[in-house]
Structures are given as structure tokens and as C-alpha cells.
Design an enzyme around this catalytic site. Structure first.
Site, short mmCIF file in Angstrom:
data_model
loop_
_atom_site.label_atom_id
_atom_site.label_comp_id
_atom_site.label_asym_id
_atom_site.label_seq_id
_atom_site.Cartn_x
_atom_site.Cartn_y
_atom_site.Cartn_z
N GLU A 186 4.18 -4.26 -6.67
CA GLU A 186 3.89 -3.13 -7.56
C GLU A 186 2.65 -3.43 -8.39
O GLU A 186 2.62 -4.40 -9.14
CB GLU A 186 5.09 -2.86 -8.47
N LYS A 200 15.28 -0.92 -28.56
CA LYS A 200 14.17 -1.88 -28.59
C LYS A 200 13.08 -1.33 -27.67
O LYS A 200 13.14 -1.47 -26.45
CB LYS A 200 14.62 -3.26 -28.12
#
Length: 498
Positions: A399, A190
Site C-alpha cells: 500500500e 484517540k
């Protein structure tokens, strides 16, 4: 850019919308409910591919195909030489289609064409070939005793769900697929919904080379969609996931009821530590690569720069000049070093951090979007450097995943180590010094899965890859991939039958 180059780019960026299907049981197929989603060219902001969106029924079909291929098919029962031959054949197909794949990768997620051609596609081939050959060299153990012989077998675990990220789409997909297949497992891949095209292309190639059901590709989304359904499926034995830490937690929760094996490579806020005794020119060049490679969309990026106080001003002056010299432009232009971010959502997210950093600290360069009119429709952010931020700033702690670097000075080695470890993440670190003893001390003291000394992004596929703390769990690479993708079995045979 010359008129000729512009014409070339226009020809490569044709307006044809690609139509992509799922790959299930060796066949190309539409989604059961007919749903599709669109992939956007991040340079133009326009649709360039339409992709079949897998629903629950499609995920069940893909898992069933992989399950059947594992339980009844030839793949796990082949010799290692037979599997190696087919994986090398797949690598040959990737090599033959490398230019088409590189162009698709660049159109899909915005990475510079030079990087797609010279880094991503060669690494895809290398991943496939390395694990095709590694499985033939992997050793097992024997434990002889007077009356018994005990030995180990490393057998494939079953069906692997491989969920790959959008920043290195085909490279990271192949990093998961190659060892899983080499050791005899079957796979349902996926890919990230932001970068679906090359995974479908690889799936189509594999359908012509590998037995049916060995590699299936289901496109779609994550929460309450194909990704979560795949993770929760009782027919899946292992999940290997690369992505942000918050999604990693959701993957863990989804896999917990069925006690699947998990390998999670998650986010990072990696420290880049520059000591005064470094080779300054080398360290500046490495720092620029470490944060601006792939537009900063790199989990390993050295996004927190720590510089020894005595060279701080000189180093930043050189660094800012280097950032301003980077070529921001059309990713199909071979000169481009900073292309667009993968999506409007990602661009806006990065800009929100940059705006916060500009308020809380000192914006040294960048901080906005390029002014060039030919980039106006794309998802661009200028290479950005910010210093003077408080240690608890979100820009320092979280992040950003874009071309944005935060910088701070340090006084001593001990302080540098403390600052480097003051993060919930632990994926990677960089150290720049010509003092060999210091290099080893700091590498041992920083909590990270990977430490580069006087270099960046060098990968030996035999070595473990993964992070500490909230940067993930588990390791892949070489023997560590075999440990994850196989089940170790102990066999004990009685020799003395009297």
C-alpha cells in the site's frame, strides 16, 4: 489564481498557533505532565496548532471518566429518544460550525477545502444523525413457546476506545463515535497525531451537550504512548481501530491479554478492473476519482488498475491526460483537486515508492514534486501513473497511500479475477463493465469487503463496512454496528408457574 483569491487564502491561513487541550470528564485540561506536540500545516510546513499530549496518567483519567459515566451515569440508562435528541443536538453544532471545521480539517491534513466542505463535514453530520435514528428502529427477537417466553436484549458493552486515522479525521472519528454513543456506550477517542485539531473541536462541542465522561478525547501517539495504553487498559471493553495493517497487528496484540472486542479496518491495495465493454468515459473518470481522491490517501483507493488488453492503450492515453489536467495546489483554493500529503514523512514514503516504480517500470506521468514556487514548502507529490511493473514489485504488492497508480493489462475475465485476488489485502474493488452478468460474476469472485460496479465511494450507512484478509476483521454499519457495540442478552421467562 487572482490577487483577490490569494488575499482570501492568506486571510484564512492566519499565523495564529491554535492551542488545544484534552477533553476528559467534560472538562478541557492540559496533560498531567504538561507535554505538548505540534501539528504542521502540510501546505506551508509550519506549525499551526500545539496540542496537549496525553500520557499514561491522562489515559487513566479518561478511561476512569468513561467508566464512571457508563457504570454510574445517565447515558446508558437514557431512553433511545433521549440519546437521539442529544446526538442530533451535537450534529446541529457540527452543522453550525461546518465552515470552521472544514477549514481546520484542510489546514491540518491537506485535503482540498471543497472536499472538506462538501464531503467530510456533511458526512460527519450524517453519521451522527443516522445512528441517532437507527438505534430507535433496531429490532430485537422474541421466541415464544408453550411454557416459556424467550427474548433478546441488545445492551451497551461499556467503554469504547476509538482510534481514528488521519486521512478522513473527523469523518472517521464520527463513524466510530456515533454508533458507540447511540447504543449507550461511553467513548475515549484517540485521533491520529498527524490530524488532531477537529477531534478536539468536536470534543469541546460534546462537552457542552453530552453528560460528563460520555465522550473523552486524548491526543497523542501510538506505540508506547496514549494509543497502546488505551488498547491495553483493563477499563476498556471494546476497541475500534482504523489504520495500517501493521498497526492493526499491534492493536490485536495489545488487546489480547484482556480479551477485548476488536473491530479493525486496515490497509488496502484495491483492484480496479476495467473491461473492454465498459463506458470508457465513465471508467476513466471513476478511475481518476478512485486513485486521486484525497491525494490518494484513501484505504479504499483503486490503486491497482487492471485494463483489458484490447482497450489498454486508448484507456491509458485518456487516463494520463486526465491526471495531467488535475489541479495540484493550495488546499484552501476551491479549484484544487490534489493537495499536499499529510506530512513530510508520508511524502517521502510515497516518493520512495514512485522512484522504485520508475526504475522497475514505465513512468507514464508524474513521478516527482510540483515545480510551482508557491508549493515549494508543502508536502506535494504529482499525480503519478506507472505501468510495466513486474507482478512482484513492491509498488504492486504494498500500500503506497498516495497519488500513485500502478497499471497492468489482462486478457480474460479469469485472468483479471486471478490478478485482482493476488494480494494479501481484501478491502475493496471496482469493476467497470456494461455486461450485467459479468458484473455479478466478478463481484462474487473478487475477495473484498466492498465491490463497486461502475461507481466508487458510494456508501449506504446501513450496509456492512470492512475488509477481508489483511484488510481487517469485523464489520461496522447499520445492524453490524449494533452487533459490535452491544452485548446480545437472552432472557427466558417461565410462563407456566404450576
Amino acid at each position: 489564481m487572482t490577487e483577490t483569491a490569494t488575499q482570501v487564502l492568506a486571510a484564512e491561513r492566519d499565523e495564529t498557533v491554535r492551542e488545544l487541550q484534552l477533553v476528559i470528564d467534560g472538562e478541557l485540561t492540559a496533560a498531567a505532565d504538561g507535554r505538548t506536540f505540534e501539528s504542521i500545516d502540510p501546505h506551508t510546513g509550519r506549525v499551526w496548532a500545539r496540542v496537549a499530549e496525553a500520557g499514561e496518567e491522562d489515559v487513566k483519567r479518561a478511561v476512569s471518566a468513561a467508566r464512571r459515566a457508563f457504570d454510574e451515569g445517565p447515558w446508558p440508562r437514557m431512553t433511545v429518544d433521549e440519546r437521539a435528541r442529544l446526538l442530533h443536538a451535537l450534529a446541529d453544532r457540527v452543522a453550525a460550525s461546518a465552515e470552521e471545521l472544514a477549514l481546520a480539517e484542510t489546514r491540518d491534513m491537506g485535503k482540498g477545502i471543497t472536499e472538506s466542505r462538501e464531503f467530510d463535514m456533511p458526512r460527519v453530520q450524517r453519521n451522527l444523525r443516522f445512528f441517532a435514528d437507527f438505534q430507535k428502529l433496531a429490532e430485537a427477537e422474541t421466541f415464544p413457546a408453550p411454557k416459556h417466553l424467550t427474548y433478546t436484549r441488545y445492551e451497551p458493552k461499556g467503554v469504547v476506545a476509538a482510534i481514528s486515522p488521519w486521512n478522513f479525521p473527523l469523518m472517521m472519528a464520527s463513524w466510530k463515535i456515533a454508533p458507540a454513543l447511540a447504543f449507550g456506550n461511553t467513548v475515549v477517542l484517540k485521533p491520529a497525531e498527524q490530524s488532531p485539531v477537529t477531534a478536539s473541536m468536536l470534543g469541546e462541542m460534546a462537552a457542552e451537550i453530552l453528560p460528563p465522561g460520555v465522550l473523552n478525547v486524548v491526543q497523542g501517539f501510538g506505540p508506547d504512548a496514549a494509543g497502546s495504553q488505551l488498547v491495553a487498559s483493563e477499563g476498556v471493553d471494546l476497541v475500534t481501530f482504523t489504520g495500517e495493517s501493521a498497526t492493526g497487528r499491534a492493536v490485536m496484540a495489545g488487546a489480547a491479554p484482556t480479551l477485548k472486542g476488536l473491530s479493525l479496518e486496515l490497509g488496502g491495495k484495491s483492484p480496479n478492473i476495467v473491461f473492454a465493454d465498459c463506458d470508457v468515459e465513465q471508467a476513466v473518470a471513476g478511475t481518476l476519482l478512485g486513485i486521486f481522491k484525497n491525494q490518494g490517501e484513501v484505504c479504499l483507493a483503486g490503486s491497482r488498475l487492471l485494463v483489458e488488453r484490447s482497450i489498454y492503450d486508448e484507456f491509458l492515453e485518456r487516463l494520463v491526460a486526465g491526471a495531467r489536467a488535475l489541479h495540484v495546489g493550495d488546499p484552501l483554493d476551491p479549484r484544487t483537486t490534489i493537495g499536499p500529503l499529510v506530512s513530510a514523512e508520508q511524502r517521502d514514503r510515497v516518493l520512495s515508492y514512485v522512484e522504485l516504480g520508475a526504475r522497475e517500470g514505465n513512468l507514464m506521468t508524474g513521478g516527482g514534486v510540483p515545480s510551482a514556487p508557491e508549493l515549494a514548502d508543502g508536502y506535494y507529490v504529482e499525480p503519478t501513473i506507472i505501468d510495466g511493473l513486474p507482478a512482484d514489485s513492491r509498488c504492486v504488492r504494498e500500500e503506497i497511500f498516495g497519488p500513485a497508480l500502478v497499471v497492468a493489462p489482462f486478457e480474460t475475465e479469469a485472468q483479471a479475477i486471478a490478478m485482482a485476488n493476488d494480494t494479501p489485502y481484501g478491502l475493496a474493488a471496482m469493476v467497470w463493465t456494461t455486461n450485467l452478468s459479468r458484473a455479478h460474476r466478478v463481484a462474487a469472485s473478487v475477495r473484498a469487503g466492498l465491490v463497486w460496479v461502475n461507481c466508487f465511494f458510494v456508501r449506504d450507512l446501513r450496509t456492512p463496512f470492512g475488509g477481508a484478509k489483511q484488510s481487517g476483521m469485523g464489520r461496522e454499519g447499520g445492524a453490524h454496528s449494533r452487533e459490535f457495540f452491544t452485548e446480545a442478552k437472552t432472557v427466558t421467562v417461565q410462563l407456566d408457574m404450576e
